[in-house]
Design a protein around this motif. Structure first.
Motif, PDB file in Angstrom:
ATOM      1  N   GLU A  49      67.972 114.619  48.052  1.00 26.83           N
ATOM      2  CA  GLU A  49      67.711 114.025  49.354  1.00 26.83           C
ATOM      3  C   GLU A  49      68.982 113.882  50.191  1.00 26.83           C
ATOM      4  O   GLU A  49      68.940 113.981  51.420  1.00 26.83           O
ATOM      5  N   LEU A  50      70.126 113.640  49.521  1.00 27.16           N
ATOM      6  CA  LEU A  50      71.380 113.481  50.247  1.00 27.16           C
ATOM      7  C   LEU A  50      71.682 114.706  51.090  1.00 27.16           C
ATOM      8  O   LEU A  50      72.054 114.602  52.266  1.00 27.16           O
ATOM      9  N   PHE A  51      71.525 115.883  50.507  1.00 24.72           N
ATOM     10  CA  PHE A  51      71.851 117.114  51.231  1.00 24.72           C
ATOM     11  C   PHE A  51      70.739 117.499  52.204  1.00 24.72           C
ATOM     12  O   PHE A  51      71.020 118.030  53.285  1.00 24.72           O
ATOM     13  N   ALA A  52      69.482 117.231  51.843  1.00 24.62           N
ATOM     14  CA  ALA A  52      68.382 117.540  52.752  1.00 24.62           C
ATOM     15  C   ALA A  52      68.503 116.721  54.036  1.00 24.62           C
ATOM     16  O   ALA A  52      68.318 117.236  55.146  1.00 24.62           O
ATOM     17  N   ARG A  53      68.838 115.443  53.902  1.00 19.71           N
ATOM     18  CA  ARG A  53      68.984 114.575  55.064  1.00 19.71           C
ATOM     19  C   ARG A  53      70.309 114.820  55.785  1.00 19.71           C
ATOM     20  O   ARG A  53      70.372 114.807  57.013  1.00 19.71           O
ATOM     21  N   GLY A  54      71.363 115.035  55.023  1.00 20.78           N
ATOM     22  CA  GLY A  54      72.687 115.131  55.617  1.00 20.78           C
ATOM     23  C   GLY A  54      72.973 116.479  56.251  1.00 20.78           C
ATOM     24  O   GLY A  54      73.415 116.557  57.404  1.00 20.78           O
ATOM     25  N   ILE A  55      72.725 117.553  55.516  1.00 13.97           N
ATOM     26  CA  ILE A  55      73.035 118.890  56.024  1.00 13.97           C
ATOM     27  C   ILE A  55      71.959 119.380  56.982  1.00 13.97           C
ATOM     28  O   ILE A  55      72.252 120.013  57.995  1.00 13.97           O
ATOM     29  N   GLY A  56      70.701 119.063  56.653  1.00 16.10           N
ATOM     30  CA  GLY A  56      69.600 119.485  57.519  1.00 16.10           C
ATOM     31  C   GLY A  56      68.669 120.439  56.807  1.00 16.10           C
ATOM     32  O   GLY A  56      69.108 121.450  56.252  1.00 16.10           O
ATOM     33  N   GLU A  57      67.377 120.129  56.821  1.00 12.78           N
ATOM     34  CA  GLU A  57      66.409 120.926  56.076  1.00 12.78           C
ATOM     35  C   GLU A  57      66.207 122.314  56.665  1.00 12.78           C
ATOM     36  O   GLU A  57      65.704 123.208  55.987  1.00 12.78           O
ATOM     37  N   THR A  58      66.601 122.512  57.921  1.00 10.45           N
ATOM     38  CA  THR A  58      66.414 123.827  58.537  1.00 10.45           C
ATOM     39  C   THR A  58      67.607 124.753  58.318  1.00 10.45           C
ATOM     40  O   THR A  58      67.585 125.898  58.754  1.00 10.45           O
ATOM     41  N   THR A  59      68.640 124.283  57.667  1.00 10.98           N
ATOM     42  CA  THR A  59      69.812 125.127  57.435  1.00 10.98           C
ATOM     43  C   THR A  59      69.558 126.081  56.275  1.00 10.98           C
ATOM     44  O   THR A  59      68.743 125.824  55.386  1.00 10.98           O
ATOM     45  N   ASP A  60      70.306 127.188  56.265  1.00 14.75           N
ATOM     46  CA  ASP A  60      70.218 128.131  55.153  1.00 14.75           C
ATOM     47  C   ASP A  60      70.649 127.492  53.844  1.00 14.75           C
ATOM     48  O   ASP A  60      70.119 127.811  52.777  1.00 14.75           O
ATOM     49  N   PRO A  81      76.631 121.527  47.470  1.00 14.78           N
ATOM     50  CA  PRO A  81      76.949 122.768  48.182  1.00 14.78           C
ATOM     51  C   PRO A  81      78.111 122.609  49.155  1.00 14.78           C
ATOM     52  O   PRO A  81      78.611 123.589  49.694  1.00 14.78           O
ATOM     53  N   GLU A  82      78.513 121.367  49.426  1.00 15.33           N
ATOM     54  CA  GLU A  82      79.640 121.068  50.308  1.00 15.33           C
ATOM     55  C   GLU A  82      80.089 119.641  50.013  1.00 15.33           C
ATOM     56  O   GLU A  82      79.430 118.918  49.259  1.00 15.33           O
ATOM     57  N   GLY A  83      81.226 119.216  50.579  1.00 14.57           N
ATOM     58  CA  GLY A  83      81.812 117.951  50.173  1.00 14.57           C
ATOM     59  C   GLY A  83      81.584 116.767  51.089  1.00 14.57           C
ATOM     60  O   GLY A  83      81.719 115.625  50.648  1.00 14.57           O
ATOM     61  N   THR A  84      81.230 117.014  52.355  1.00 18.39           N
ATOM     62  CA  THR A  84      81.151 115.914  53.313  1.00 18.39           C
ATOM     63  C   THR A  84      80.048 114.917  52.971  1.00 18.39           C
ATOM     64  O   THR A  84      80.270 113.698  53.020  1.00 18.39           O
ATOM     65  N   ALA A  85      78.860 115.395  52.640  1.00 18.75           N
ATOM     66  CA  ALA A  85      77.743 114.484  52.371  1.00 18.75           C
ATOM     67  C   ALA A  85      78.070 113.537  51.226  1.00 18.75           C
ATOM     68  O   ALA A  85      77.782 112.332  51.303  1.00 18.75           O
ATOM     69  N   GLY A  86      78.689 114.042  50.152  1.00 17.70           N
ATOM     70  CA  GLY A  86      79.054 113.184  49.032  1.00 17.70           C
ATOM     71  C   GLY A  86      80.112 112.160  49.406  1.00 17.70           C
ATOM     72  O   GLY A  86      80.063 111.005  48.974  1.00 17.70           O
ATOM     73  N   ALA A  87      81.085 112.581  50.221  1.00 18.73           N
ATOM     74  CA  ALA A  87      82.126 111.655  50.663  1.00 18.73           C
ATOM     75  C   ALA A  87      81.533 110.547  51.526  1.00 18.73           C
ATOM     76  O   ALA A  87      81.908 109.372  51.397  1.00 18.73           O
ATOM     77  N   VAL A  88      80.588 110.888  52.401  1.00 18.34           N
ATOM     78  CA  VAL A  88      79.953 109.886  53.245  1.00 18.34           C
ATOM     79  C   VAL A  88      79.086 108.960  52.400  1.00 18.34           C
ATOM     80  O   VAL A  88      79.066 107.731  52.616  1.00 18.34           O
ATOM     81  N   ARG A  89      78.367 109.508  51.427  1.00 18.96           N
ATOM     82  CA  ARG A  89      77.571 108.657  50.529  1.00 18.96           C
ATOM     83  C   ARG A  89      78.464 107.642  49.825  1.00 18.96           C
ATOM     84  O   ARG A  89      78.144 106.451  49.726  1.00 18.96           O
ATOM     85  N   ALA A  90      79.636 108.085  49.341  1.00 21.90           N
ATOM     86  CA  ALA A  90      80.574 107.178  48.679  1.00 21.90           C
ATOM     87  C   ALA A  90      81.110 106.134  49.660  1.00 21.90           C
ATOM     88  O   ALA A  90      81.277 104.959  49.305  1.00 21.90           O
ATOM     89  N   PHE A  91      81.378 106.540  50.891  1.00 23.75           N
ATOM     90  CA  PHE A  91      81.859 105.628  51.938  1.00 23.75           C
ATOM     91  C   PHE A  91      80.853 104.502  52.163  1.00 23.75           C
ATOM     92  O   PHE A  91      81.230 103.326  52.293  1.00 23.75           O
ATOM     93  N   ILE A  92      79.571 104.851  52.171  1.00 24.41           N
ATOM     94  CA  ILE A  92      78.517 103.854  52.383  1.00 24.41           C
ATOM     95  C   ILE A  92      78.322 103.003  51.129  1.00 24.41           C
ATOM     96  O   ILE A  92      78.311 101.768  51.182  1.00 24.41           O
ATOM     97  N   GLU A  93      78.183 103.673  49.985  1.00 24.61           N
ATOM     98  CA  GLU A  93      77.865 102.970  48.746  1.00 24.61           C
ATOM     99  C   GLU A  93      78.934 101.955  48.353  1.00 24.61           C
ATOM    100  O   GLU A  93      78.626 100.850  47.886  1.00 24.61           O
ATOM    101  N   HIS A  94      80.191 102.328  48.530  1.00 25.40           N
ATOM    102  CA  HIS A  94      81.288 101.442  48.126  1.00 25.40           C
ATOM    103  C   HIS A  94      81.824 100.586  49.275  1.00 25.40           C
ATOM    104  O   HIS A  94      82.862  99.943  49.132  1.00 25.40           O
ATOM    105  N   LYS A  95      81.099 100.610  50.399  1.00 21.51           N
ATOM    106  CA  LYS A  95      81.433  99.770  51.555  1.00 21.51           C
ATOM    107  C   LYS A  95      82.902  99.913  51.971  1.00 21.51           C
ATOM    108  O   LYS A  95      83.606  98.931  52.234  1.00 21.51           O
ATOM    109  N   LEU A  96      83.351 101.155  52.036  1.00 20.85           N
ATOM    110  CA  LEU A  96      84.733 101.385  52.451  1.00 20.85           C
ATOM    111  C   LEU A  96      84.963 100.943  53.890  1.00 20.85           C
ATOM    112  O   LEU A  96      86.093 100.622  54.268  1.00 20.85           O
ATOM    113  N   PHE A  97      83.883 100.886  54.669  1.00 18.68           N
ATOM    114  CA  PHE A  97      83.995 100.438  56.056  1.00 18.68           C
ATOM    115  C   PHE A  97      84.422  98.971  56.119  1.00 18.68           C
ATOM    116  O   PHE A  97      84.995  98.524  57.109  1.00 18.68           O
ATOM    117  N   ALA A  98      84.152  98.209  55.048  1.00 22.37           N
ATOM    118  CA  ALA A  98      84.501  96.790  55.041  1.00 22.37           C
ATOM    119  C   ALA A  98      86.008  96.563  54.972  1.00 22.37           C
ATOM    120  O   ALA A  98      86.483  95.454  55.232  1.00 22.37           O
TER     121      ALA A  98
END
Length: 427
Positions: A49-60, A81-98
């Motif tokens: 779901e992370l990649f389907a939502r993050g990258i986009g279901e219409t992408t190749d 398949p790429e690194g950005t979605a995982g990095a953003v998931r970690a940013f959210i999960e570990h509350k790095l924004f705090a």
């Protein structure tokens, strides 16, 4: 019984190629540390779901290329398949924004896509990437481009070209989407099958088609730059101005949309003419909506990724890096001498010398031939008589010059020994 080989689309990285990898990885660590980026390491697989939502279901990538499987807990997982979605998931999960302020992250590792293997493109490939989360300032866009440019330039790449575009914000893209549908609809029958499918779902992706006829039709398509609102125009103008101030040459490419749905505003690629058709060595842009789409707070962000396989190909075209050669090659024969040689080798290594220990037990002349073949600067010769006398022979392989060295000079005073010979090894 037949031997087992690496799976199609994967490969082993061996010497001397591995030294190119080590060189670029070390350089990346230095440059990113100087820019105050923090390394992040995320899992090799994530919820699909992370990649389907993050990258986009219409992408190749999501529709055709992901390695997806169901685990024993009946969970759908996907090799990243790429690194950005995982990095953003970690940013959210570990509350790095705090932690407050801007988060500058970088990563490197293996990615996975089911593609047709070719030079510089494998099914398991490696990326180096950066993500700047928490700033909508155009300086963040210019900064990441500048860091990528510095990294590639320090590697010795002088033929680089930055392709730059803006894909605007959500409102701009909606207006542009309508213009593209109106333009492409009369050509629908002439488009390739993928583009016909994208016409109603994601017409921007048609601009990225590799089909020859579709590319011809794309040439006269409306430009995204004509549909940018005032906010997007201001942002893009500021990015261009900052790049000009930094002396970074770029060319506008309004057809550049990148292959992922999460981009907003700035999109860019860095090209190298040395790679032929597969010319993009770095790509990235701004993705201000992705954090919110993955369940986090509204957070602007920008980043890039570099394909390391393509980068190694470029290094090989420029010059072949050779293996680091040993300072000392330990030659020994006899039970006592061989045991002592291991002790000496460890002492030299602790003193900072690259030291190779011959483990063959062969005759001295064969071991000395190996020392020369290995490219070592000096051989240390240790036999039973040397153990008994407390001395070994140091032979400079380039000149044949030979001298006796007390064993205790190495084992008891390695720092003094290093200082005595460091100048000769640095020359």
């Amino acid at each position: 019984m037949s031997s087992i080989q690496a799976s199609r689309g994967t490969r082993d990285i061996l010497a001397p190629e591995i030294y190119d990898w080590q060189h670029l990885e070390a350089l990346a660590r230095r440059i990113l540390a100087q820019a105050a980026y923090t390394e992040i390491r995320t899992p090799s697989f994530e919820a699909t779901e992370l990649f389907a939502r993050g990258i986009g279901e219409t992408t190749d990538i999501v529709g055709k290329e992901m390695y997806t499987f169901v685990d024993k807990g009946d969970r759908s997982l996907t090799l990243r398949p790429e690194g950005t979605a995982g990095a953003v998931r970690a940013f959210i999960e570990h509350k790095l924004f705090a932690q407050g302020g801007v988060q500058r992250l970088w990563y490197t590792g293996a990615m996975f896509r089911y593609e047709r293997p070719q030079a510089g493109r494998q099914r398991q490939f490696h990326q180096l990437g950066v993500e700047v989360l928490g700033s909508k300032d155009p300086r963040a866009d210019a900064e990441v481009i500048a860091i990528a440019s510095d990294f590639l330039t320090e590697l010795g790449l002088t033929d680089l070209v930055v392709d730059l575009n803006s894909v605007g914000n959500a409102e701009d893209r909606l207006a542009y989407r309508g213009a593209l549908v109106d333009y492409f609809t009369p050509y629908e029958a002439e488009l390739d099958a993928d583009s016909r499918d994208r016409l109603t779902r994601n017409p921007l992706r048609i601009l990225d088609s590799k089909d020859k006829r579709t590319q011809e039709i794309v040439q006269a398509a409306p430009s995204i730059l004509d549909y940018l609102g005032a906010e997007s125009q201001k942002h893009f103008e500021r990015v261009r101005s900052l790049l000009q101030d930094l002396g970074i040459a770029f060319r506008l490419n309004p057809r550049l949309v990148r292959g992922l749905d999460y981009y907003t505003h700035t999109a860019f690629e860095i090209q190298s003419t040395l790679l032929g058709a597969q010319s993009a060595v770095c790509g990235g842009g701004r993705y201000d909506r992705l954090v919110a789409e993955l369940g986090g707070a509204d957070t602007p962000a920008v980043g890039w990724a570099i394909g390391l396989e393509r980068l190694v190909l470029l290094l090989q075209k420029l010059s072949q890096r050779t293996a680091p050669t040993a300072d000392f090659y330990l030659v020994s024969r006899g039970e006592l001498a061989e045991a002592k040689a291991l002790f000496v080798a460890q002492s030299l290594r602790r003193a900072g010398f690259i030291t190779e220990l011959d483990l063959s037990g062969a005759k001295f002349d064969k071991q000395l031939k190996r020392a020369s073949s290995a490219g070592a600067k000096a051989a240390l010769i240790l036999g039973e008589s040397e153990v008994a006398s407390g001395q070994l022979q140091l032979k400079w392989l380039a000149t044949g010059e030979q001298q006796a060295i007390a064993l205790t000079d190495i084992t008891a005073n390695p720092e003094t020994f290093r200082q005595t010979f460091s100048q000769r090894f640095s020359s």
